[in-house]
Scaffold this active site. Structure first.
Site, PDB file in Angstrom:
ATOM      1  CG  ASN A 225      -0.409  -0.090   2.541  1.00 54.20           C
ATOM      2  OD1 ASN A 225       0.579  -0.770   2.763  1.00 54.20           O
ATOM      3  ND2 ASN A 225      -1.031   0.592   3.496  1.00 54.20           N
TER       4      ASN A 225
ATOM      5  CB  CYS B  39     -11.545  -3.805   0.825  1.00 54.99           C
ATOM      6  SG  CYS B  39     -10.870  -2.951  -0.621  1.00 54.99           S
TER       7      CYS B  39
ATOM      8  CD  GLU C  19      -1.524   4.929   4.750  1.00 50.10           C
ATOM      9  OE1 GLU C  19      -2.155   3.998   5.276  1.00 50.10           O
ATOM     10  OE2 GLU C  19      -0.958   5.814   5.437  1.00 50.10           O
TER      11      GLU C  19
ATOM     12  CD  GLU D  82      -5.528  -5.815  -1.754  1.00 44.75           C
ATOM     13  OE1 GLU D  82      -6.011  -6.506  -0.842  1.00 44.75           O
ATOM     14  OE2 GLU D  82      -5.171  -4.622  -1.576  1.00 44.75           O
TER      15      GLU D  82
ATOM     16  CB  CYS E 116      -5.352  -1.299  -1.902  1.00 44.47           C
ATOM     17  SG  CYS E 116      -6.773  -0.433  -1.222  1.00 44.47           S
TER      18      CYS E 116
END
Length: 134
Positions: A45, A89, A47, A58, A56
């Site tokens: 990830n 998620c 940010e 992924e 993310c």
């Protein structure tokens, strides 16, 4: 696909997690997956101060997939800052589905499941292909 070395895949995800940029949530995440040609791709990830535009793990993994030749994911795992397994998620499940081989396996907190089990009745490239060819 029963011969997946989940422990080794988790180690790669943990290595990716250690490269995460998570100064706002302090929740680093790493992901790793096996591609249908045998490659392993990973991501972490990243940010951003504008919280909603962070990436993310992924997303990073799928970018790595595209940058290294594409293909379809056949096995996937994701870990947190302690190396514990995380469930992607909903948004990331859709992203993984988009780039998965049919029947892709995910290591989840409740055991190994297929992409169809974690995203039932999904819509993506396979459904579009069926529509256009059928």
């Amino acid at each position: 696909m029963s011969d997946i070395d989940w422990e080794s895949l988790r180690e790669i995800a943990t290595g990716a997690m250690r490269r995460a940029y998570a100064p706002y949530s302090d929740f680093p995440v790493g992901a790793a997956a096996i591609v249908d040609d045998g490659r392993v791709v990973s991501g972490c990830n990243v940010e951003n101060a504008s919280y909603g535009v962070g990436l993310c793990a992924e997303c990073s993994l799928v970018s790595n997939l595209a940058m290294t030749g594409g293909g379809n994911l056949v096995a996937f795992t994701c870990v947190d800052g302690n190396g514990d397994i995380l469930m992607p998620c909903g948004r990331c499940r859709q992203l993984l589905y988009e780039h998965s081989a049919e029947g892709m396996l995910l290591e989840t907190v409740s055991g190994v499941k297929t992409i169809d089990e974690v995203l039932p009745d999904a819509f993506g490239p396979r459904q579009l292909e069926e529509f256009h060819n059928g």
